[in-house]
Scaffold this active site. Structure first.
Site, PDB file in Angstrom:
ATOM      1  N   ARG A   1       0.846  -1.208   0.000  1.00 33.05           N
ATOM      2  CA  ARG A   1       0.000   0.000   0.000  1.00 33.05           C
ATOM      3  C   ARG A   1       0.882   1.260   0.000  1.00 33.05           C
ATOM      4  NH1 ARG A   1      -3.998  -1.224   4.839  1.00 33.05           N
ATOM      5  NH2 ARG A   1      -4.955   0.734   4.210  1.00 33.05           N
TER       6      ARG A   1
ATOM      7  N   HIS B   1      -6.824   6.390  12.760  1.00 30.32           N
ATOM      8  CA  HIS B   1      -6.304   5.026  12.612  1.00 30.32           C
ATOM      9  C   HIS B   1      -4.838   5.023  12.176  1.00 30.32           C
ATOM     10  CE1 HIS B   1     -10.630   3.234  12.156  1.00 30.32           C
ATOM     11  NE2 HIS B   1     -10.325   3.518  13.401  1.00 30.32           N
TER      12      HIS B   1
ATOM     13  N   CYS C   1       8.086   3.348  17.158  1.00 31.87           N
ATOM     14  CA  CYS C   1       8.909   2.538  18.043  1.00 31.87           C
ATOM     15  C   CYS C   1       7.990   1.809  19.021  1.00 31.87           C
ATOM     16  CB  CYS C   1       9.889   3.440  18.801  1.00 31.87           C
ATOM     17  SG  CYS C   1      10.742   2.546  20.121  1.00 31.87           S
TER      18      CYS C   1
ATOM     19  N   THR D   1     -17.710   5.920   4.330  1.00 28.41           N
ATOM     20  CA  THR D   1     -17.373   4.929   5.358  1.00 28.41           C
ATOM     21  C   THR D   1     -18.579   4.021   5.578  1.00 28.41           C
ATOM     22  OG1 THR D   1     -16.708   4.582   7.668  1.00 28.41           O
ATOM     23  CG2 THR D   1     -17.896   6.643   7.193  1.00 28.41           C
ATOM     24  N   SER D   2     -18.276   2.727   5.806  1.00 34.01           N
ATOM     25  CA  SER D   2     -19.364   1.746   5.934  1.00 34.01           C
ATOM     26  C   SER D   2     -20.018   1.778   7.316  1.00 34.01           C
ATOM     27  CB  SER D   2     -18.825   0.332   5.665  1.00 34.01           C
ATOM     28  OG  SER D   2     -17.782   0.039   6.570  1.00 34.01           O
TER      29      SER D   2
ATOM     30  N   ASN E   1     -22.471   8.579   0.562  1.00 33.16           N
ATOM     31  CA  ASN E   1     -22.003   7.209   0.312  1.00 33.16           C
ATOM     32  C   ASN E   1     -22.553   6.741  -1.025  1.00 33.16           C
ATOM     33  OD1 ASN E   1     -21.630   4.194   0.580  1.00 33.16           O
ATOM     34  ND2 ASN E   1     -20.909   4.828   2.598  1.00 33.16           N
TER      35      ASN E   1
ATOM     36  N   ALA F   1     -18.382  10.278  -3.917  1.00 31.01           N
ATOM     37  CA  ALA F   1     -17.876  11.410  -3.132  1.00 31.01           C
ATOM     38  C   ALA F   1     -17.309  12.498  -4.047  1.00 31.01           C
ATOM     39  CB  ALA F   1     -16.798  10.915  -2.174  1.00 31.01           C
TER      40      ALA F   1
HETATM   41  C1  BJW Z   1     -17.899   5.356  -1.579  1.00 28.58           C
HETATM   42  C2  BJW Z   1     -17.169   5.384  -2.736  1.00 28.58           C
HETATM   43  C3  BJW Z   1     -17.184   6.587  -3.409  1.00 28.58           C
HETATM   44  C4  BJW Z   1     -16.932   3.347  -1.898  1.00 28.58           C
HETATM   45  N1  BJW Z   1     -17.886   7.566  -2.930  1.00 28.58           N
HETATM   46  N2  BJW Z   1     -18.617   6.295  -1.050  1.00 28.58           N
HETATM   47  C5  BJW Z   1     -18.374  -5.605  18.995  1.00 28.58           C
HETATM   48  C6  BJW Z   1     -19.267  -4.543  18.952  1.00 28.58           C
HETATM   49  C7  BJW Z   1     -18.805  -3.233  18.817  1.00 28.58           C
HETATM   50  C8  BJW Z   1     -17.447  -2.950  18.720  1.00 28.58           C
HETATM   51  C9  BJW Z   1     -16.579  -4.011  18.788  1.00 28.58           C
HETATM   52  C10 BJW Z   1     -17.034  -5.320  18.920  1.00 28.58           C
HETATM   53  N3  BJW Z   1     -15.951  -6.134  18.935  1.00 28.58           N
HETATM   54  C11 BJW Z   1     -14.831  -5.372  18.806  1.00 28.58           C
HETATM   55  C12 BJW Z   1     -15.194  -4.081  18.717  1.00 28.58           C
HETATM   56  C13 BJW Z   1     -14.290  -2.903  18.532  1.00 28.58           C
HETATM   57  C14 BJW Z   1     -13.665  -2.906  17.162  1.00 28.58           C
HETATM   58  C15 BJW Z   1     -14.772  -2.922  16.089  1.00 28.58           C
HETATM   59  O1  BJW Z   1     -15.355  -1.930  15.751  1.00 28.58           O
HETATM   60  N4  BJW Z   1     -15.036  -4.075  15.509  1.00 28.58           N
HETATM   61  C16 BJW Z   1     -16.116  -4.174  14.524  1.00 28.58           C
HETATM   62  C17 BJW Z   1     -15.613  -4.875  13.277  1.00 28.58           C
HETATM   63  C18 BJW Z   1     -17.285  -4.840  15.195  1.00 28.58           C
HETATM   64  N5  BJW Z   1     -12.922  -1.648  17.050  1.00 28.58           N
HETATM   65  C19 BJW Z   1     -11.669  -1.569  17.494  1.00 28.58           C
HETATM   66  O2  BJW Z   1     -11.060  -2.517  17.939  1.00 28.58           O
HETATM   67  C20 BJW Z   1     -11.061  -0.190  17.476  1.00 28.58           C
HETATM   68  N6  BJW Z   1     -10.531   0.127  18.741  1.00 28.58           N
HETATM   69  C21 BJW Z   1     -11.312   0.232  19.822  1.00 28.58           C
HETATM   70  O3  BJW Z   1     -12.517   0.030  19.804  1.00 28.58           O
HETATM   71  O4  BJW Z   1     -10.617   0.633  20.936  1.00 28.58           O
HETATM   72  C22 BJW Z   1     -11.285   0.609  22.201  1.00 28.58           C
HETATM   73  C23 BJW Z   1     -10.764  -0.549  22.983  1.00 28.58           C
HETATM   74  C24 BJW Z   1      -9.441  -0.886  22.944  1.00 28.58           C
HETATM   75  C25 BJW Z   1      -8.965  -1.953  23.707  1.00 28.58           C
HETATM   76  C26 BJW Z   1      -9.859  -2.664  24.475  1.00 28.58           C
HETATM   77  C27 BJW Z   1     -11.195  -2.303  24.515  1.00 28.58           C
HETATM   78  C28 BJW Z   1     -11.650  -1.229  23.771  1.00 28.58           C
HETATM   79  C29 BJW Z   1      -9.908  -0.114  16.484  1.00 28.58           C
HETATM   80  C30 BJW Z   1     -10.363  -0.223  15.063  1.00 28.58           C
HETATM   81  C31 BJW Z   1      -9.145  -0.265  14.122  1.00 28.58           C
HETATM   82  C32 BJW Z   1      -9.553  -0.316  12.652  1.00 28.58           C
HETATM   83  N7  BJW Z   1      -8.398  -0.567  11.860  1.00 28.58           N
HETATM   84  C33 BJW Z   1      -8.528  -0.654  10.402  1.00 28.58           C
HETATM   85  C34 BJW Z   1      -7.178  -1.146   9.787  1.00 28.58           C
HETATM   86  C35 BJW Z   1      -5.991  -0.261  10.140  1.00 28.58           C
HETATM   87  C36 BJW Z   1      -5.711   0.806   9.136  1.00 28.58           C
HETATM   88  C37 BJW Z   1      -5.432   0.293   7.717  1.00 28.58           C
HETATM   89  O5  BJW Z   1      -4.860  -0.794   7.527  1.00 28.58           O
HETATM   90  O6  BJW Z   1      -5.760   1.032   6.752  1.00 28.58           O
HETATM   91  O7  BJW Z   1      -8.925   0.606   9.877  1.00 28.58           O
HETATM   92  S1  BJW Z   1      -9.814  -1.777   9.900  1.00 28.58           S
HETATM   93  C38 BJW Z   1     -10.330  -0.827   8.508  1.00 28.58           C
HETATM   94  O8  BJW Z   1     -11.722  -0.449   8.711  1.00 28.58           O
HETATM   95  C39 BJW Z   1      -9.494   0.463   8.545  1.00 28.58           C
HETATM   96  C40 BJW Z   1     -10.560   1.493   8.263  1.00 28.58           C
HETATM   97  O9  BJW Z   1     -10.149   2.767   8.729  1.00 28.58           O
HETATM   98  C41 BJW Z   1     -11.773   0.948   8.976  1.00 28.58           C
HETATM   99  C42 BJW Z   1     -13.103   1.517   8.487  1.00 28.58           C
HETATM  100  O10 BJW Z   1     -13.324   1.182   7.143  1.00 28.58           O
HETATM  101  P1  BJW Z   1     -14.077   2.199   6.162  1.00 28.58           P
HETATM  102  O11 BJW Z   1     -13.218   3.403   5.952  1.00 28.58           O
HETATM  103  O12 BJW Z   1     -15.443   2.439   6.626  1.00 28.58           O
HETATM  104  O13 BJW Z   1     -14.030   1.382   4.780  1.00 28.58           O
HETATM  105  P2  BJW Z   1     -15.085   0.289   4.211  1.00 28.58           P
HETATM  106  O14 BJW Z   1     -14.401  -0.443   3.137  1.00 28.58           O
HETATM  107  O15 BJW Z   1     -15.673  -0.495   5.302  1.00 28.58           O
HETATM  108  O16 BJW Z   1     -16.265   1.186   3.601  1.00 28.58           O
HETATM  109  C43 BJW Z   1     -16.101   1.981   2.460  1.00 28.58           C
HETATM  110  C44 BJW Z   1     -17.390   2.716   2.201  1.00 28.58           C
HETATM  111  O17 BJW Z   1     -17.188   3.661   1.162  1.00 28.58           O
HETATM  112  C45 BJW Z   1     -18.553   1.807   1.777  1.00 28.58           C
HETATM  113  O18 BJW Z   1     -19.691   2.135   2.554  1.00 28.58           O
HETATM  114  C46 BJW Z   1     -18.774   2.178   0.300  1.00 28.58           C
HETATM  115  O19 BJW Z   1     -20.152   2.112  -0.080  1.00 28.58           O
HETATM  116  C47 BJW Z   1     -18.271   3.597   0.257  1.00 28.58           C
HETATM  117  N8  BJW Z   1     -17.732   4.023  -1.024  1.00 28.58           N
HETATM  118  N9  BJW Z   1     -16.579   4.117  -2.922  1.00 28.58           N
HETATM  119  C48 BJW Z   1     -18.590   7.430  -1.769  1.00 28.58           C
HETATM  120  N10 BJW Z   1     -16.511   6.694  -4.575  1.00 28.58           N
END
Ligand code: BJW
Length: 243
Positions: free
Chosen positions: A57, A109, A117, A177-178, A202, A220
């Site tokens: 990436r 993120h 580090c 964002t989804s 979206n 977007a």
């Molecule tokens: C368009 C388009 C165009 C396309 N125009 N639109 C159970 C219930 C609730 C929460 C949890 C649970 N179990 C665990 C959790 C917490 C967990 C979580 O949420 N899990 C879920 C999966 C359930 N979250 C975490 O762990 C977070 N930390 C946390 O909660 O800390 C508190 C805590 C810590 C310790 C102990 C206890 C509590 C951390 C989350 C980290 C996310 N990391 C990632 C990867 C790292 C970065 C990377 O590699 O890039 O981040 S995962 C990935 O998803 C990335 C993204 O930032 C993130 C969100 O994705 P995004 O941006 O929404 O992308 P998509 O692909 O999902 O959606 C794209 C959208 O665009 C779609 O809707 C399309 O329609 C649209 N689209 N083209 C307009 N042209």
């Protein structure tokens, strides 16, 4: 006329710049297991696999073919011309908002262009992709840098500033964002709770559980410039605006 705007962006805003989203068809999670490349446990098991994921990436982002699109540019224009306050919170680790000219920006993120580090948590700009030679200069012995990204189970960055901004905003916009990953997925509830107007942009139409007051369905790159012009014209979204 809005005074304080918070914009949350996700992978969809960078899709028209050629970067893959996570959960769409052909998204990154179709080819990679989340638990292998986006958890601290996965990194502990196989650091090189995770480095390869981020290096490919990193290389795409630095290939010269990826540039900000009309949505990134419109948000930078909003920051430059809006007389109130604007904060962009991005879940994206690319730097397309910065390249477009945005400055009040929070990468909740992390950032692809940085390594961290594991001992001191100090961050370093990555001039080269990850590898055994990419080490910190803050420790003896030097530590191998890990990607400066937030994986599942880790605390996102800047949460205090984010909560302050959400408590005080009068307009909250989520773009591309989804809404499946927390805590970002809960920001709309916080904004609604504090009386802000909430708007989603979206490609996909909203489902019945949509928490946003207004939804704009489409790309977007086409909708965000219109949305920005509406805001800069002092109009309220969803009333006299043409959107
Ligand atoms: C368009 C388009 C165009 C396309 N125009 N639109 C159970 C219930 C609730 C929460 C949890 C649970 N179990 C665990 C959790 C917490 C967990 C979580 O949420 N899990 C879920 C999966 C359930 N979250 C975490 O762990 C977070 N930390 C946390 O909660 O800390 C508190 C805590 C810590 C310790 C102990 C206890 C509590 C951390 C989350 C980290 C996310 N990391 C990632 C990867 C790292 C970065 C990377 O590699 O890039 O981040 S995962 C990935 O998803 C990335 C993204 O930032 C993130 C969100 O994705 P995004 O941006 O929404 O992308 P998509 O692909 O999902 O959606 C794209 C959208 O665009 C779609 O809707 C399309 O329609 C649209 N689209 N083209 C307009 N042209």
């Amino acid at each position: 006329m809005y005074q304080q705007i918070v914009v949350l962006t996700g992978a969809g805003i960078s899709a028209e710049s050629g970067l893959r989203t996570f959960r769409d068809q052909d998204g990154l999670w179709e080819e990679h297991h989340i638990e292998d490349v986006a958890t601290p446990e996965g990194y502990e098991r196989d650091a090189e696999l995770v480095e390869r994921f981020y290096n490919s990436r990193w290389q795409q982002l630095h290939s010269g073919t990826v540039v900000p699109n009309a949505a990134h540019l419109a948000l930078a224009k909003l920051e430059a011309e809006f007389t109130g306050q604007l904060l962009i919170i991005t879940q994206n680790i690319d730097d397309l908002h910065e390249r477009a000219g945005s400055r009040r920006l929070l990468h909740m993120h992390g950032e692809l262009s940085k390594g961290r580090c594991p001992r001191s948590r100090q961050t370093f700009i990555l001039r080269d992709p990850f590898g055994a030679s990419n080490c910190c200069t803050c420790c003896i012995p030097a530590q191998r840098l890990r990607p400066h990204v937030v994986w599942f189970g880790e605390m996102p960055l800047g949460m205090d500033s984010i909560h302050d901004a959400l408590d005080n905003c009068d307009l909250f916009i989520a773009i591309g964002t989804s809404g499946t990953v927390y805590p970002a997925a809960g920001f709309v509830d916080a904004a609604n709770h504090h009386g802000a107007q909430t708007v989603e942009v979206n490609m996909m139409a909203p489902d019945r559980h949509c928490q946003f007051q207004y939804h704009l369905t489409g790309k977007a790159g086409e909708l965000v410039p219109k949305l920005v012009d509406t805001i800069l014209a002092g109009q309220v979204i969803g009333s006299e605006s043409s959107l």
